[in-house]
Design a protein around this motif. Structure first.
Motif, PDB file in Angstrom:
ATOM      1  N   GLY A 279     -44.715  98.196 100.181  1.00 56.83           N
ATOM      2  CA  GLY A 279     -45.988  98.724  99.728  1.00 56.83           C
ATOM      3  C   GLY A 279     -46.977  97.671  99.266  1.00 56.83           C
ATOM      4  O   GLY A 279     -47.917  97.969  98.531  1.00 56.83           O
ATOM      5  N   SER A 280     -46.795  96.434  99.683  1.00 58.31           N
ATOM      6  CA  SER A 280     -47.730  95.384  99.274  1.00 58.31           C
ATOM      7  C   SER A 280     -49.004  95.435 100.104  1.00 58.31           C
ATOM      8  O   SER A 280     -49.044  96.072 101.150  1.00 58.31           O
ATOM      9  CB  SER A 280     -47.087  94.013  99.452  1.00 58.31           C
ATOM     10  OG  SER A 280     -45.956  93.907  98.655  1.00 58.31           O
TER      11      SER A 280
ATOM     12  N   VAL B 177     -47.445  92.332 111.735  1.00 58.12           N
ATOM     13  CA  VAL B 177     -47.025  93.235 110.658  1.00 58.12           C
ATOM     14  C   VAL B 177     -48.232  94.006 110.133  1.00 58.12           C
ATOM     15  O   VAL B 177     -48.153  95.214 109.873  1.00 58.12           O
ATOM     16  CB  VAL B 177     -46.340  92.446 109.526  1.00 58.12           C
ATOM     17  CG1 VAL B 177     -46.174  93.311 108.291  1.00 58.12           C
ATOM     18  CG2 VAL B 177     -44.987  91.945 109.987  1.00 58.12           C
ATOM     19  N   GLY B 178     -49.372  93.319 110.025  1.00 64.36           N
ATOM     20  CA  GLY B 178     -50.581  93.991 109.558  1.00 64.36           C
ATOM     21  C   GLY B 178     -50.989  95.109 110.500  1.00 64.36           C
ATOM     22  O   GLY B 178     -51.310  96.213 110.067  1.00 64.36           O
ATOM     23  N   PHE B 179     -50.917  94.817 111.795  1.00 60.77           N
ATOM     24  CA  PHE B 179     -51.257  95.838 112.781  1.00 60.77           C
ATOM     25  C   PHE B 179     -50.331  97.044 112.648  1.00 60.77           C
ATOM     26  O   PHE B 179     -50.773  98.188 112.641  1.00 60.77           O
ATOM     27  CB  PHE B 179     -51.157  95.242 114.182  1.00 60.77           C
ATOM     28  CG  PHE B 179     -51.467  96.212 115.271  1.00 60.77           C
ATOM     29  CD1 PHE B 179     -52.760  96.359 115.738  1.00 60.77           C
ATOM     30  CD2 PHE B 179     -50.466  96.995 115.824  1.00 60.77           C
ATOM     31  CE1 PHE B 179     -53.049  97.262 116.736  1.00 60.77           C
ATOM     32  CE2 PHE B 179     -50.749  97.906 116.824  1.00 60.77           C
ATOM     33  CZ  PHE B 179     -52.046  98.033 117.291  1.00 60.77           C
TER      34      PHE B 179
ATOM     35  N   PRO C 118     -47.437 103.004 109.399  1.00 58.34           N
ATOM     36  CA  PRO C 118     -47.025 102.487 108.092  1.00 58.34           C
ATOM     37  C   PRO C 118     -45.548 102.736 107.805  1.00 58.34           C
ATOM     38  O   PRO C 118     -44.901 101.930 107.149  1.00 58.34           O
ATOM     39  CB  PRO C 118     -47.912 103.246 107.101  1.00 58.34           C
ATOM     40  CG  PRO C 118     -48.684 104.227 107.879  1.00 58.34           C
ATOM     41  CD  PRO C 118     -48.535 103.948 109.324  1.00 58.34           C
ATOM     42  N   GLU C 119     -45.008 103.825 108.344  1.00 58.66           N
ATOM     43  CA  GLU C 119     -43.616 104.137 107.985  1.00 58.66           C
ATOM     44  C   GLU C 119     -42.647 103.105 108.544  1.00 58.66           C
ATOM     45  O   GLU C 119     -41.583 102.882 107.988  1.00 58.66           O
ATOM     46  CB  GLU C 119     -43.249 105.559 108.423  1.00 58.66           C
ATOM     47  CG  GLU C 119     -43.041 105.768 109.920  1.00 58.66           C
ATOM     48  CD  GLU C 119     -44.364 105.951 110.671  1.00 58.66           C
ATOM     49  OE1 GLU C 119     -45.428 105.826 110.033  1.00 58.66           O
ATOM     50  OE2 GLU C 119     -44.320 106.197 111.887  1.00 58.66           O
ATOM     51  N   ILE C 120     -43.025 102.439 109.638  1.00 57.34           N
ATOM     52  CA  ILE C 120     -42.114 101.447 110.213  1.00 57.34           C
ATOM     53  C   ILE C 120     -41.995 100.252 109.281  1.00 57.34           C
ATOM     54  O   ILE C 120     -40.911  99.789 108.954  1.00 57.34           O
ATOM     55  CB  ILE C 120     -42.608 100.987 111.599  1.00 57.34           C
ATOM     56  CG1 ILE C 120     -42.468 102.131 112.596  1.00 57.34           C
ATOM     57  CG2 ILE C 120     -41.836  99.776 112.066  1.00 57.34           C
ATOM     58  CD1 ILE C 120     -42.976 101.813 113.974  1.00 57.34           C
ATOM     59  N   ILE C 121     -43.124  99.759 108.844  1.00 53.41           N
ATOM     60  CA  ILE C 121     -43.097  98.595 107.968  1.00 53.41           C
ATOM     61  C   ILE C 121     -42.516  98.967 106.610  1.00 53.41           C
ATOM     62  O   ILE C 121     -41.795  98.200 105.995  1.00 53.41           O
ATOM     63  CB  ILE C 121     -44.528  98.028 107.802  1.00 53.41           C
ATOM     64  CG1 ILE C 121     -45.037  97.527 109.139  1.00 53.41           C
ATOM     65  CG2 ILE C 121     -44.564  96.919 106.784  1.00 53.41           C
ATOM     66  CD1 ILE C 121     -44.234  96.403 109.723  1.00 53.41           C
ATOM     67  N   GLY C 122     -42.817 100.166 106.168  1.00 54.13           N
ATOM     68  CA  GLY C 122     -42.301 100.569 104.864  1.00 54.13           C
ATOM     69  C   GLY C 122     -40.822 100.883 104.893  1.00 54.13           C
ATOM     70  O   GLY C 122     -40.115 100.672 103.922  1.00 54.13           O
TER      71      GLY C 122
END
Ligand SMILES: Nc1ncnc2c1ncn2[C@@H]1O[C@H](COP(=O)(O)OP(=O)(O)OP(=O)(O)O)[C@@H](O)[C@H]1O
Ligand SMILES: [Mg+2]
Lengths: 254, 346, 270
Positions: free
Chosen positions: B134-135, B199-201, B207-211
């Motif tokens: 969540g950063s 990662v930003g993309f 968002p759920e993938i990165i989170g």
């Protein structure tokens, strides 16, 4: 056998991003029926199919295969009964060779090696792909891939065959072959397609989806004559029912 | 940063094979235990993604050269350490078998250098520390940069150490370190920026993938096992180095005097794999990092050489017969091959 | 990028070759993997100034190529790609290691040049061995051998999946890269920002594909376990193959054949 009945009751599905793909779909398909699900891009056809073997859980409503409701606990049974062929065969053929890929399902069913062998052979023969057995999937042509993908599902001897756009991307010859194959399959078939001529030839029933709702459900010939309905659903009658571009004859009725 | 078989000794190869095999077994168990079977195809396809991603490159501003993704850190961010390690390892196996990028014996070293550090050090200890779930994108960029640099610096240093201990190449330790570390600093920065961009993309699009992927990894048993095995390997390497060193009169000096390593991986300026174009880049790249040759180096070297064991062709007298014999043997080998071929063909 | 494209094409070719049919192709993959490993270890176990002792080891790739009917060109091309790298690294040796080690009449050769030649030889032999292994076994074969050697199933499956989708995604990567190049002018649009979203969308597509594959696996009864089927046997032929080569490697490792021959020949003519 009641096992082969597909019953969909007020099925609704919303994707996580809020898209309402299905907004209350109901129908019943009986044993041995051959049904096409048609509709414009984004009408919800693929979403509907993915509910039939429980890959997507309904947001509301219910799907039953025979007497079995499709819920978490019955997934194994349902997936044994409903064979699903996906649109892109590259997604379906993931093992090193076609033979191993076809054996994947039967092995998962826990069948003995002899039986697995028999089924691999038989289902490859049925799609006319026996010679492809030891080939890796990435060395097949589009049509060969498609046939192999169908064999992978046939080898599980499903009672219901579900296919998402089976003829997409095939050349006319491969398409013909595939249609012959489908005609031979005696069990219940459900498929989506934008190939309305094929629908006309293979199906006795068509379900038209429009923005997540059933817009029509009936024999294809009747539906394709309903110009209003077709226009509203962003569809056109199949070529074989359109006027002849050369002589202007209306619908060469067979 | 791929090491080749030609430059390592069997002992080094074996030690790192063992370490890598242990880590793979541990990770495989972990992935199975978590029973996240959804990850099975995902890992495979992401491995292939790394190859595909390397076909697309971008222009590094101001240099005119181009760079591309290496992938280790990105995989760790997307998959978590255990699955990422397996994925990186599989990529390296394919590269070793098909692209002749790094040899089979060196595979253990390569998997360790390029997989272990990003997956088990850079990601959990650096990336997660700077950018917990969540950063903001700023934090993620900083974290990617720091983690990529850290991972590559450790990997590069590990390459240097492994080559030192093998002692096949004669590039001095100090030169080698001065060569490897700055190059990998540059590579690390590029890698960090690219990882941050991707990662930003993803954070925007999905968002759920990165989170979702990063779970707490510090506390769990598998992770601790892996760190312990790392320590074990470090100890073994240290032991081997000191053993080698003490065996020679000139001690550590000798061990250190015999160093070099294979070219670069993931370098923005030289591409991942072989090829003549990269070779050119590489040659162009060296002068910037011209090897400082400290005064007195020559003398030391001579001393080191005197002490070097007279293996192989050490004796001058045997050299001519050695060459004649070698030529003949090679001719015989070719002849055997040729004859066999004829027989097979007929 | 050009390199990866050719690499993918090579990979394709190697894999096709593995579909060949010869006595060597038919051997159980385990025998071939084992022999190749022993071979590589034997080669690299020589000291750093060894040259002549390495030469007889060329027999292994040569015989394998000959018997299996591989086109030698493919091995040679791989060597041509890899050897410049070995040469580049090896070139430091003559720079740093100038003590004379050999002499031919008045010509003195430094230890650095000897070890340089040794590195080149090692690289040629090890790479040759590995390329031949893949060309006569195929990737799936190597994976099967790995599994029989006790490599965890999860990792073997990972390897197979990776290999399966390299071609599919490789094509996607090439297409995307081409599409962007066609629309970027004077290098605009080639920078990091565009790159990030380009890779990002490739990644998203990849991710979706993984979901679809998973879906296909589930709908065919996948429950987290892969079931092995193919039984290949490690029979007498494999035993003979493995034992024969390993014995030869040991022999060549400890007996310097070229020096023996050399001494014999020069002795005769003296
Ligand atoms: N993974 C997803 N997340 C969010 N929305 C989705 C997702 N998949 C599909 N949709 C949306 O759901 C709707 C129905 O999509 P679906 O794939 O079922 O259409 P379709 O009828 O199969 O179309 P096509 O003929 O193009 O295959 C579309 O509006 C689509 O944008
Ligand atoms: Mg669809």
């Amino acid at each position: 056998m009641s096992h082969h009945i597909v019953e969909v009751k007020d099925l609704r599905h919303s994707y996580p991003d809020g898209t309402e793909a299905l907004r209350g779909v109901s129908f019943t398909i009986h044993h041995g029926e051959s049904v096409a699900v048609i509709g414009a891009n984004g009408a919800g056809k693929s979403t509907l199919l993915l509910h039939l073997n429980g890959y997507l859980p309904p947001t509301a409503g219910e799907v039953r295969i025979g007497d079995t409701p499709v819920v978490r606990t019955t997934l194994n049974e349902v997936r044994r009964t409903v064979g699903m062929v996906f649109q892109d065969p590259d997604d379906q053929l993931f093992m090193p060779t076609v033979g191993e890929d076809v054996a994947f399902g039967p092995l998962n069913l826990g069948l003995p090696p002899g039986e697995v062998e028999r089924r691999v052979e038989e289902s490859l023969a049925r799609v006319g792909a026996g010679h492809l057995r030891d080939k890796p999937p990435y060395r097949l042509s589009g049509g060969e891939k498609k046939r192999a993908a169908i064999a992978t599902v046939l080898s599980m001897s499903p009672d219901i065959l579900v296919m998402d756009e089976p003829t997409a991307g095939l050349d006319p010859f491969a398409r013909r072959q595939l249609m012959g194959l489908l005609r031979e399959f005696r069990h219940t078939k459900i498929f989506t397609s934008h190939d309305l001529d094929m629908v006309l030839e293979l199906c006795e029933r068509t379900i038209v989806l429009k923005e997540g709702l059933v817009a029509a459900d009936g024999p294809p010939r009747e539906i394709f004559r309903n110009a209003e309905l077709l226009a509203a659903c962003h569809l056109e009658p199949p070529f074989s029912m359109q006027g002849c571009p050369v002589c202007g004859n209306k619908g060469c009725q067979r | 940063m791929h090491m080749a078989d030609a430059l390592i000794s069997p002992a080094v190869g074996a030690v790192l094979w063992t370490a890598t095999a242990g880590t793979i077994a541990c990770c495989a168990r972990k992935v199975r235990q978590n029973l996240d079977e959804r990850k099975v195809p995902l890992m495979g396809v992401l491995g292939a993604f790394v190859f595909a991603a390397q076909m697309i490159n971008f222009t590094i501003p101001g240099t005119g050269s181009s760079g591309h993704l290496g992938g280790g850190l990105l995989l760790a961010v997307l998959l978590g350490p255990h699955a990422a390690f397996l994925t990186i390892a599989s990529v390296l196996v394919v590269q070793a078998l098909f692209f002749a990028d790094g040899g089979l014996l060196a595979l253990g070293c390569n998997i360790f250098n390029l997989g272990f550090f990003p997956a088990f050090i850079a990601y959990p200890l650096v990336y997660r520390a700077i950018a917990p779930a969540g950063s903001s994108q700023g934090r993620r960029t900083a974290a990617s940069l720091a983690a990529a640099v850290a991972g590559l610096q450790l990997g590069a240093f590990s390459v240097v150490l492994e080559t030192v201990v093998s002692g096949i190449s004669a590039l001095p330790f100090s030169s080698f370190v001065l060569l490897m570390q700055p190059i990998h600093l540059a590579i690390g920065i590029v890698e960090g920026l690219v990882t941050a961009a991707v990662v930003g993309f993803m954070a925007k699009a999905h968002p759920e993938i990165i989170g979702a992927a990063p779970r707490s990894v510090r506390g769990d048993v598998g992770f601790r096992q892996v760190v312990v095995s790392l320590l074990a390997v470090a100890t073994i390497i240290a032991g081997v180095v000191s053993w080698c060193a003490s065996g020679k009169p000139d001690g550590l000096e000798w061990a250190i005097a015999s160093v070099a390593g294979k070219g670069e991986l993931k370098s923005p300026t030289d591409g991942v794999h072989g090829g003549l174009a990269t070779l050119q880049n590489k040659i162009a790249f060296f002068p910037e990092y011209s090897f400082p040759k400290p005064a007195g180096q020559g003398a030391k070297e001579a001393a080191a050489l005197r002490d070097a064991p007279a293996e192989g062709e050490g004796r001058l007298g045997t050299s001519v017969s050695g060459i004649v014999g070698g030529g003949l043997t090679l001719a015989v080998a070719f002849l055997i091959g040729f004859l066999l071929r004829r027989r097979v063909a007929s | 990028m050009a390199h990866i494209e050719t690499a993918l094409r090579d990979l394709n070719r190697l894999d096709l070759l593995a579909g060949g049919d010869s006595a060597i192709h038919r051997l159980d993959p385990r025998a071939k993997v084992l022999v190749t490993l022993v071979y590589i270890v034997s080669v690299v176990s020589f000291g750093r100034y060894e040259v002549s002792g390495l030469i007889p080891f060329a027999i292994f790739p040569l015989v394998m190529v000959a018997v299996s009917g591989l086109p030698p060109g493919i091995v040679v091309r791989k060597l041509l790609v890899v050897l410049p790298f070995a040469a580049l690294v090896g070139l430091f040796n003559p720079l740093f290691d100038r003590e004379p080690l050999l002499s031919f009449g008045s010509l003195a050769v430094s230890g650095g040049w000897v070890s340089f030649v040794s590195i080149i030889l090692r690289a040629a032999l090890t790479v040759g061995g590995a390329v031949v292994l893949v060309a006569v076994t195929g990737f799936a074969g190597v994976c099967r051998a790995l599994q029989r050697f006790g490599v965890p199933r999860a990792f073997v499956v990972q390897l197979l999946f990776l290999y399966r989708y390299i071609f599919v995604l490789g094509d996607e990567g090439i297409r995307m890269s081409r599409a962007r190049e066609l629309r970027s002018f004077a290098g605009r649009g080639m920078g990091l920002r565009a790159y990030g979203s380009l890779l990002g969308s490739l990644l998203l597509r990849t991710w979706d594909r993984a979901e679809r594959i998973h879906m296909a696996m589930l709908s065919r009864g996948f429950q987290g376990e892969f079931h092995a089927r193919r039984e290949s046997s490690f029979g007498r032929r494999e035993m003979a193959f493995t034992a024969g080569w390993c014995f030869l490697f040991m022999l060549l490792r400890f007996v310097n054949v070229p020096r023996l021959i050399g001494v014999l020949v020069t002795g005769v003519f003296r």
